[in-house]
Design a protein around this motif. Sequence first.
Motif, mmCIF file in Angstrom:
data_model
loop_
_atom_site.group_PDB
_atom_site.id
_atom_site.type_symbol
_atom_site.label_atom_id
_atom_site.label_comp_id
_atom_site.label_asym_id
_atom_site.label_seq_id
_atom_site.Cartn_x
_atom_site.Cartn_y
_atom_site.Cartn_z
ATOM 1 N N UNK A 103 27.164 3.132 -8.954
ATOM 2 C CA UNK A 103 25.936 2.744 -9.357
ATOM 3 C C UNK A 103 25.524 2.336 -10.311
ATOM 4 N N UNK A 104 25.846 2.746 -11.843
ATOM 5 C CA UNK A 104 25.884 3.038 -12.842
ATOM 6 C C UNK A 104 25.160 3.403 -13.248
ATOM 7 N N UNK A 105 24.577 4.448 -12.370
ATOM 8 C CA UNK A 105 24.087 6.163 -13.177
ATOM 9 C C UNK A 105 24.288 6.897 -14.050
ATOM 10 N N UNK A 150 32.211 13.112 -7.535
ATOM 11 C CA UNK A 150 30.569 12.154 -8.144
ATOM 12 C C UNK A 150 30.583 11.744 -9.104
ATOM 13 N N UNK A 151 31.824 11.540 -9.320
ATOM 14 C CA UNK A 151 31.889 10.591 -11.527
ATOM 15 C C UNK A 151 32.068 8.662 -10.569
ATOM 16 N N UNK A 152 33.109 8.781 -9.376
ATOM 17 C CA UNK A 152 33.474 7.337 -8.757
ATOM 18 C C UNK A 152 32.232 6.864 -8.948
ATOM 19 N N UNK A 153 31.213 8.145 -7.818
ATOM 20 C CA UNK A 153 29.662 7.394 -7.175
ATOM 21 C C UNK A 153 28.787 7.170 -7.866
ATOM 22 N N UNK A 154 28.568 7.845 -8.665
ATOM 23 C CA UNK A 154 27.723 7.562 -9.984
ATOM 24 C C UNK A 154 28.205 5.768 -11.224
ATOM 25 N N UNK A 157 18.505 8.888 -12.765
ATOM 26 C CA UNK A 157 20.042 9.000 -12.849
ATOM 27 C C UNK A 157 20.259 9.828 -11.922
ATOM 28 N N UNK A 158 21.268 10.994 -11.516
ATOM 29 C CA UNK A 158 21.540 11.773 -10.553
ATOM 30 C C UNK A 158 21.185 12.680 -10.610
ATOM 31 N N UNK A 159 20.659 14.107 -10.578
ATOM 32 C CA UNK A 159 20.384 15.214 -10.707
ATOM 33 C C UNK A 159 21.372 15.979 -9.180
ATOM 34 N N UNK A 160 22.543 17.221 -10.586
ATOM 35 C CA UNK A 160 23.042 17.643 -9.832
ATOM 36 C C UNK A 160 22.731 19.258 -10.217
ATOM 37 N N UNK A 161 23.119 19.643 -8.569
ATOM 38 C CA UNK A 161 22.825 21.631 -8.682
ATOM 39 C C UNK A 161 23.829 21.917 -8.522
ATOM 40 N N UNK A 205 32.955 6.426 -19.368
ATOM 41 C CA UNK A 205 31.942 5.853 -19.917
ATOM 42 C C UNK A 205 30.312 6.377 -19.016
ATOM 43 N N UNK A 206 30.396 7.191 -18.439
ATOM 44 C CA UNK A 206 29.005 7.857 -18.032
ATOM 45 C C UNK A 206 29.130 8.920 -18.964
ATOM 46 N N UNK A 207 26.963 9.194 -19.588
ATOM 47 C CA UNK A 207 26.074 9.641 -19.346
ATOM 48 C C UNK A 207 26.687 10.835 -19.123
ATOM 49 N N UNK A 208 26.521 12.270 -19.768
ATOM 50 C CA UNK A 208 25.946 13.657 -19.134
ATOM 51 C C UNK A 208 24.478 13.786 -19.531
ATOM 52 N N UNK A 209 23.481 14.198 -18.852
ATOM 53 C CA UNK A 209 21.876 15.069 -19.256
ATOM 54 C C UNK A 209 21.822 16.313 -19.212
#
Length: 541
Positions: free
Chosen positions: A364-366, A357-361, A307-311, A414-418
Amino acid sequence: MGGLREMAAPFVALGPSGVAVRDRLKHLTTEDENVLRLVGDHLGTLASRDLKARCAAGLDHDTEQWAQRKRTLTQESSSRWAGSITKATHDQWALARRGQLAHIQSLEAGVRTIAHRLSLPVGEKGSKRAPGGYASRQAWHAKARRLYVLEDRLRAARADWEAGRVRVVRGGKRLLNTRHHLETAQLSQEQWRTRWQAGRQFLEADGESGKRFGNETIRVTCEGEVSLRLPAPLAHLANAPHGRYVLACRVGFAHRGEQWRDRVTANRAVAYRIHEDTARGRWYLTASWTIPPAKTVPLAPARANGLVGVDTNADHLAAWRLDTHGNPVGQPLRFGYDLSGTSTHRDAQVRHALIRLLHWARRHHLAIAIEDLDFQAEKTREKHGRRKRFRNLISGMPVARLQARLVSMAAELGITIVAVDPAYTSRWGAQHWQKPLTSKTRKPTRHDAAAVAIGRRALGHPIRRRTTPPPHDRSDRVGHRTVQAESVAPGREEPRPRIPGPRTRSVPPDAERTRATRTSKTVRDVRSDHEWVQDSLLLTE
């Protein structure tokens, strides 16, 4: 570790439960604008009366009083207008109650902090978990006086809460206070009056499933024709049958237009709101409807590809991609935004940074891991004292709006947010990851290291890295213990198992057997009593 607070487990954020789209009412005639202002002013007056009645009822309000209020409003408007007004009144009263409770909690936190610091000797140093005493007698005296002020405010707020009294201003308290500072706001009295009247207008109508185009009060057809049912006192202004007024403009929602058209074609409920932007001289129509909550992906599949960690920071989003084992992959990313200027500009900046950010994720299907931040309890002057710059920094971070927009926009793609617990991510990220990730060509910041810590927490890994290898002057060289192991690997945080035999290159593996065969470099007496005898060979069949 005993002094650390308990960490909340990461979870998948829920998607949005509603949709709102907006379009401009273009090419309105002068008559259209006059009718909209007359209807808005009339219904705004009724809404103000109803809000006054609701606030007067307080905690004793019941369904019978609600029905009586609605009957009173129906006589001067219609049953549907009355229903929309009473519902908006209840929502506004409930919002005021929640704000009142938050104000009480803020006052209680301030009183506790000041009382604690006043109980300490002057000049006593504080710790990371508790503030110390005040620096001087003057500061101690000033805070002692402020404590009485806060306690008095707290008693008044608690009395209002127990009695059910709320203070609400239709049109907004900020705009009301601007009336006393027109020069600072660079407004004339006429401009302020225009904004005040526009802010107090009421042109909202709830939708009804099964009715034509999903709304009988403010109706928008599939072709974009807008019409509204006039209140009884203004029925003489109608230009269409059944007391309706049809506007000369057409609307077509560019965003989610197909979804809106499908709903109105199927006569499903759609709520509408018409409002005037006096600064631009424009009218807008907002359509909203509820949607079933999207099915969230379980946490395990969300972690499958990393996944992608975002600060989140005051001027940018720091992101770093992590694989499934918690190792940073590639280079850190930064998505900047500028929060100066008007609220519209700030909102656009946040949306632009999020969509990048969302388009980049998505490419890469993250999934995306972000902190579940809440700065409501961190902004008080009692906690941070004279650190006005820091207080302004955290107050200016659009945390709530950013998270709401991120969840809504991610659901569409369709991107999951954790969401993860934000405790110690910046501190531990800088402590364990900033220096190891630094090289001649890469200089990660503290925020980049925090993004790694956020991602590792979302993946279920501890933030700290594995134990640092021994230095070069020891037997096992640097490089073998910084590689991450899976969380299911047994003993992954323990030292390497002991392997029998020597572990240096200077001694061959068979040193124990051949050490006696070597000739000493020192001069030996040939008449030594010790003789070397070769072992017999081991023969096997």
